[in-house]
Scaffold this motif. Sequence first.
Motif, PDB file in Angstrom:
ATOM      1  N   SER A  34      99.402 104.039   4.682  1.00 66.18           N
ATOM      2  CA  SER A  34      99.216 105.305   3.970  1.00 66.18           C
ATOM      3  C   SER A  34      99.101 105.103   2.453  1.00 66.18           C
ATOM      4  O   SER A  34      98.162 105.618   1.826  1.00 66.18           O
ATOM      5  N   PRO A  35     100.032 104.329   1.816  1.00 69.34           N
ATOM      6  CA  PRO A  35      99.854 104.077   0.374  1.00 69.34           C
ATOM      7  C   PRO A  35      98.531 103.385   0.048  1.00 69.34           C
ATOM      8  O   PRO A  35      97.901 103.685  -0.964  1.00 69.34           O
ATOM      9  N   THR A  38      95.738 105.843   0.114  1.00 67.71           N
ATOM     10  CA  THR A  38      95.851 106.713  -1.067  1.00 67.71           C
ATOM     11  C   THR A  38      95.285 106.019  -2.293  1.00 67.71           C
ATOM     12  O   THR A  38      94.546 106.625  -3.080  1.00 67.71           O
ATOM     13  N   LEU A  42      92.125 107.709  -4.226  1.00 69.01           N
ATOM     14  CA  LEU A  42      92.276 108.174  -5.608  1.00 69.01           C
ATOM     15  C   LEU A  42      91.469 107.313  -6.570  1.00 69.01           C
ATOM     16  O   LEU A  42      90.839 107.831  -7.502  1.00 69.01           O
ATOM     17  N   TYR A 116     102.109 117.187  -4.924  1.00 72.67           N
ATOM     18  CA  TYR A 116     101.605 116.328  -3.855  1.00 72.67           C
ATOM     19  C   TYR A 116     101.153 114.990  -4.419  1.00 72.67           C
ATOM     20  O   TYR A 116     101.518 113.929  -3.906  1.00 72.67           O
ATOM     21  N   TYR A 117     100.347 115.036  -5.501  1.00 70.70           N
ATOM     22  CA  TYR A 117      99.839 113.772  -6.043  1.00 70.70           C
ATOM     23  C   TYR A 117     100.975 112.891  -6.545  1.00 70.70           C
ATOM     24  O   TYR A 117     100.895 111.671  -6.493  1.00 70.70           O
ATOM     25  N   ALA A 120     102.091 111.015  -3.728  1.00 78.97           N
ATOM     26  CA  ALA A 120     101.089 110.026  -3.346  1.00 78.97           C
ATOM     27  C   ALA A 120     101.119 108.819  -4.282  1.00 78.97           C
ATOM     28  O   ALA A 120     101.191 107.678  -3.841  1.00 78.97           O
ATOM     29  N   TYR A 121     101.102 109.067  -5.610  1.00 81.21           N
ATOM     30  CA  TYR A 121     100.995 107.886  -6.481  1.00 81.21           C
ATOM     31  C   TYR A 121     102.354 107.262  -6.796  1.00 81.21           C
ATOM     32  O   TYR A 121     102.421 106.098  -7.157  1.00 81.21           O
ATOM     33  N   SER A 124     102.123 104.916  -3.847  1.00 84.08           N
ATOM     34  CA  SER A 124     101.050 103.944  -3.722  1.00 84.08           C
ATOM     35  C   SER A 124     100.817 103.139  -5.007  1.00 84.08           C
ATOM     36  O   SER A 124     100.405 101.988  -4.933  1.00 84.08           O
ATOM     37  N   MET A 242      98.618 119.599   0.553  1.00 81.90           N
ATOM     38  CA  MET A 242      98.143 118.216   0.576  1.00 81.90           C
ATOM     39  C   MET A 242      96.690 118.151   1.060  1.00 81.90           C
ATOM     40  O   MET A 242      95.856 117.463   0.453  1.00 81.90           O
ATOM     41  N   TRP A 246      93.205 116.863  -1.133  1.00 85.62           N
ATOM     42  CA  TRP A 246      92.198 115.867  -0.760  1.00 85.62           C
ATOM     43  C   TRP A 246      90.823 116.498  -0.570  1.00 85.62           C
ATOM     44  O   TRP A 246      89.810 115.947  -0.991  1.00 85.62           O
TER      45      TRP A 246
END
Length: 274
Positions: A34-35, A38, A42, A116-117, A120-121, A124, A242, A246
């Motif tokens: 998943s990371p 992402t 991105l 959400y981001y 994510a970051y 990741s 989320m 995306w």
Amino acid sequence: MSAPATEREATGVFSPGRARILARTLRVDRWWLSPLLTVLGLSAFIIYATVRSFVRSAYWVADYHYLTPFYSPCLSESCVPGSSHFGTPFPELPMWIPLGFVVLPFLLGFRVTCYYYRKAYYRSFWFSPPACAVAEPHRRYTGETRLPLIIQNAHRYFFYAAVIVSLINTYDAITAFHGKDGGFGFGLGNVILLVNVILLWTYTVSCHSCRHVTGGRLKHFSAHPVRYWIWTQVSKLNTRHMQFAWITLGTLVLTDFYIMLVASNTISDLRFVG
Ligand code: FES
């Protein structure tokens, strides 16, 4: 990624009282997938958006008044004639300044500080932590209490800016119902612009800050039925935030790419009317 517990400072997951596990993680599933996806997603968007923001070509279709969101609003004398829906209060800009420079910092700020981001970051790019039950490599954990991450608290203000940007994009989408010979026109570009702006609104309205704006600080929902109803609808959208995050990255790229192809005469717009 992270050193064995015995070599680490006694902080974070290596604090006294935490389970003393020498392995980096006991997870045996593909937790890194998943990371990794992402990072790829991105990075692809950032590279595309950066390149397109600086090239200064094929961003305006004069015949149908299509303007790509990456150049909206175009407010300088460097903009091609017709593309400045709100005038040109700024002079010619050097090539290193993107023509959409007025809103790009706010759009970037809104996305970067999005809840959400962040998730994510943080996982990741920042590895804080990379995944559940996977130790982070940082020596200390300070959360969002100091620079640079304390800037995340500005998200609520970026939300207001994003509402203004969405209004501008809505105006662009309406203006684009323009025929080749003037008057009303309607083509595939309009469908793409319209879908994009609707989804941008959905992403914006489903923001956590919007939930707070609509239903926060209320002691009794029963005394504010209208705000309660709005908060309920926003909360329903919020559960899909989320996905909207995306999807709107995809529709932004698709919208820009389509307008680029039409503006550069690589393809013709599929016209239904005008
Ligand atoms: Fe994602 Fe506000 S835009 S939480």
